[in-house]
Design an enzyme around this catalytic site. Structure first.
Site, PDB file in Angstrom:
ATOM      1  N   PRO A 258       0.725  -1.145  -0.152  1.00 22.38           N
ATOM      2  CA  PRO A 258       0.017  -0.208   0.094  1.00 22.38           C
ATOM      3  C   PRO A 258       0.732   1.367  -0.194  1.00 22.38           C
ATOM      4  CG  PRO A 258      -0.064  -0.984   2.046  1.00 22.38           C
ATOM      5  CD  PRO A 258       0.502  -1.894   1.136  1.00 22.38           C
ATOM      6  N   ASN A 259       0.427   2.091  -0.799  1.00 18.72           N
ATOM      7  CA  ASN A 259       0.886   3.513  -0.798  1.00 18.72           C
ATOM      8  C   ASN A 259       2.094   3.624  -1.701  1.00 18.72           C
ATOM      9  OD1 ASN A 259      -1.136   4.844   1.078  1.00 18.72           O
ATOM     10  ND2 ASN A 259      -0.139   3.717   2.587  1.00 18.72           N
TER      11      ASN A 259
ATOM     12  N   ARG B  75       5.182  10.973  -2.598  1.00 18.35           N
ATOM     13  CA  ARG B  75       4.963  10.762  -1.127  1.00 18.35           C
ATOM     14  C   ARG B  75       6.232  10.828  -0.267  1.00 18.35           C
ATOM     15  NH1 ARG B  75       4.796   4.469   1.002  1.00 18.35           N
ATOM     16  NH2 ARG B  75       3.935   5.065   3.136  1.00 18.35           N
TER      17      ARG B  75
ATOM     18  N   TYR C 211      11.336   8.877   1.344  1.00 14.16           N
ATOM     19  CA  TYR C 211      11.327   7.651   0.212  1.00 14.16           C
ATOM     20  C   TYR C 211      12.021   7.966  -0.966  1.00 14.16           C
ATOM     21  CZ  TYR C 211       8.023   5.683   3.646  1.00 14.16           C
ATOM     22  OH  TYR C 211       7.365   5.249   4.638  1.00 14.16           O
TER      23      TYR C 211
ATOM     24  N   ASN D 121       8.034  -5.388  -1.291  1.00 11.00           N
ATOM     25  CA  ASN D 121       8.138  -4.428  -0.413  1.00 11.00           C
ATOM     26  C   ASN D 121       6.403  -4.377   0.035  1.00 11.00           C
ATOM     27  OD1 ASN D 121       7.965  -1.839   0.987  1.00 11.00           O
ATOM     28  ND2 ASN D 121       9.001  -0.736  -0.278  1.00 11.00           N
TER      29      ASN D 121
ATOM     30  N   ALA E 286       3.319  -0.733   4.739  1.00 15.12           N
ATOM     31  CA  ALA E 286       2.961  -0.969   6.172  1.00 15.12           C
ATOM     32  C   ALA E 286       2.406  -2.186   6.690  1.00 15.12           C
ATOM     33  CB  ALA E 286       1.815   0.241   6.464  1.00 15.12           C
TER      34      ALA E 286
ATOM     35  N   GLU F 199      12.482  -9.341   1.353  1.00 17.54           N
ATOM     36  CA  GLU F 199      11.748  -8.205   1.939  1.00 17.54           C
ATOM     37  C   GLU F 199      12.693  -7.220   1.450  1.00 17.54           C
ATOM     38  OE1 GLU F 199      10.944  -8.779   5.930  1.00 17.54           O
ATOM     39  OE2 GLU F 199      10.528  -6.470   6.011  1.00 17.54           O
TER      40      GLU F 199
ATOM     41  N   HIS G 298      12.918  -2.644   1.737  1.00 18.34           N
ATOM     42  CA  HIS G 298      12.479  -1.437   2.274  1.00 18.34           C
ATOM     43  C   HIS G 298      13.207  -0.341   1.577  1.00 18.34           C
ATOM     44  CE1 HIS G 298       9.416  -3.294   4.734  1.00 18.34           C
ATOM     45  NE2 HIS G 298      10.497  -4.096   5.106  1.00 18.34           N
TER      46      HIS G 298
ATOM     47  N   ARG H  36      13.516   4.096  12.365  1.00 19.42           N
ATOM     48  CA  ARG H  36      12.233   5.206  12.429  1.00 19.42           C
ATOM     49  C   ARG H  36      11.449   4.929  13.536  1.00 19.42           C
ATOM     50  NH1 ARG H  36       9.625   4.659   6.752  1.00 19.42           N
ATOM     51  NH2 ARG H  36       8.433   6.565   7.732  1.00 19.42           N
TER      52      ARG H  36
HETATM   53  C1  DQA Z   1       8.437   1.088   3.659  1.00 20.36           C
HETATM   54  C2  DQA Z   1       8.199   1.218   5.247  1.00 20.36           C
HETATM   55  C3  DQA Z   1       7.089   0.883   5.962  1.00 20.36           C
HETATM   56  O1  DQA Z   1       7.287   1.155   7.343  1.00 20.36           O
HETATM   57  C4  DQA Z   1       6.179   2.062   5.294  1.00 20.36           C
HETATM   58  O2  DQA Z   1       4.860   1.656   5.895  1.00 20.36           O
HETATM   59  C5  DQA Z   1       6.108   2.218   3.823  1.00 20.36           C
HETATM   60  C6  DQA Z   1       7.212   2.099   3.084  1.00 20.36           C
HETATM   61  C7  DQA Z   1       9.658   1.407   2.925  1.00 20.36           C
HETATM   62  O3  DQA Z   1       9.925   0.886   1.849  1.00 20.36           O
HETATM   63  O4  DQA Z   1      10.499   2.084   3.657  1.00 20.36           O
HETATM   64  O5  DQA Z   1       5.022   2.154   3.113  1.00 20.36           O
HETATM   65  O6  DQA Z   1       8.106  -0.237   3.461  1.00 20.36           O
END
Ligand code: DQA
Length: 148
Positions: free
Chosen positions: A10-11, A18, A23, A73, A76, A97, A99, A106
């Site tokens: 998501p997002n 964003r 990011y 990725n 959240a 995985e 990020h 964080r």
């Molecule tokens: C994320 C880190 C997560 O905590 C966050 O909710 C994201 C992006 C990252 O790529 O740093 O959406 O996965």
């Protein structure tokens, strides 16, 4: 020749717009283009982004039929989706995985990954290059697994 399922949670469709101080300014389309480039003609990638947990789980289930590994990725969902974790465990595909940000530096809720225990490993903190490093790590892992 490996087939890789590349999954964004998501997002992440909003990357480039964003919270760019966290990011970065690369869009998801550009990150995917860099991954396809890195995979070259030798490997196949199918990319998928969704803001919906169930849609990601359906994609993971379907990947059983065609993929050799998963690069994900989970956004959240990383921090609380037992359903996503169970899906990865169920299909038994080697999973890396990734990020963009270093989740361990964080907010404390980001320090936990419920996905990490079912992943081969985790790469975090290298911006969009985390994806490239993750892809290389996954391909190397799959290559090693094939050795007698
Ligand atoms: C994320 C880190 C997560 O905590 C966050 O909710 C994201 C992006 C990252 O790529 O740093 O959406 O996965």
């Amino acid at each position: 020749m490996a087939q890789i399922a590349v999954i964004h949670g998501p997002n992440l469709n909003l990357l480039g717009a964003r919270e760019t101080h966290i990011y970065g300014s690369m869009t998801l389309a550009k990150i995917e283009a860099a991954l396809v480039d890195a995979a070259g003609a030798e490997h196949g990638l199918r990319c998928f982004q969704s803001n919906h947990e169930g849609a990601i789980i359906d994609f993971i289930h379907a990947a059983r039929e065609w993929a050799d590994g998963i690069l994900i990725n989970p956004g959240a969902f990383t921090h609380y989706s037992y359903a996503l974790r169970d899906a990865i465990a169920a299909v038994k595909l080697p999973t890396v995985e990734v990020h963009l940000s270093n989740i361990h530096t964080r907010e404390s809720f980001r320090h936990t990954s419920v996905i990490a225990p079912v992943a081969v490993g985790q790469i975090a903190g290298f911006g969009w290059r985390s994806y490239l490093l993750g892809l290389q790590a996954l391909l190397d892992h799959l290559h090693d697994q094939k050795q007698p």
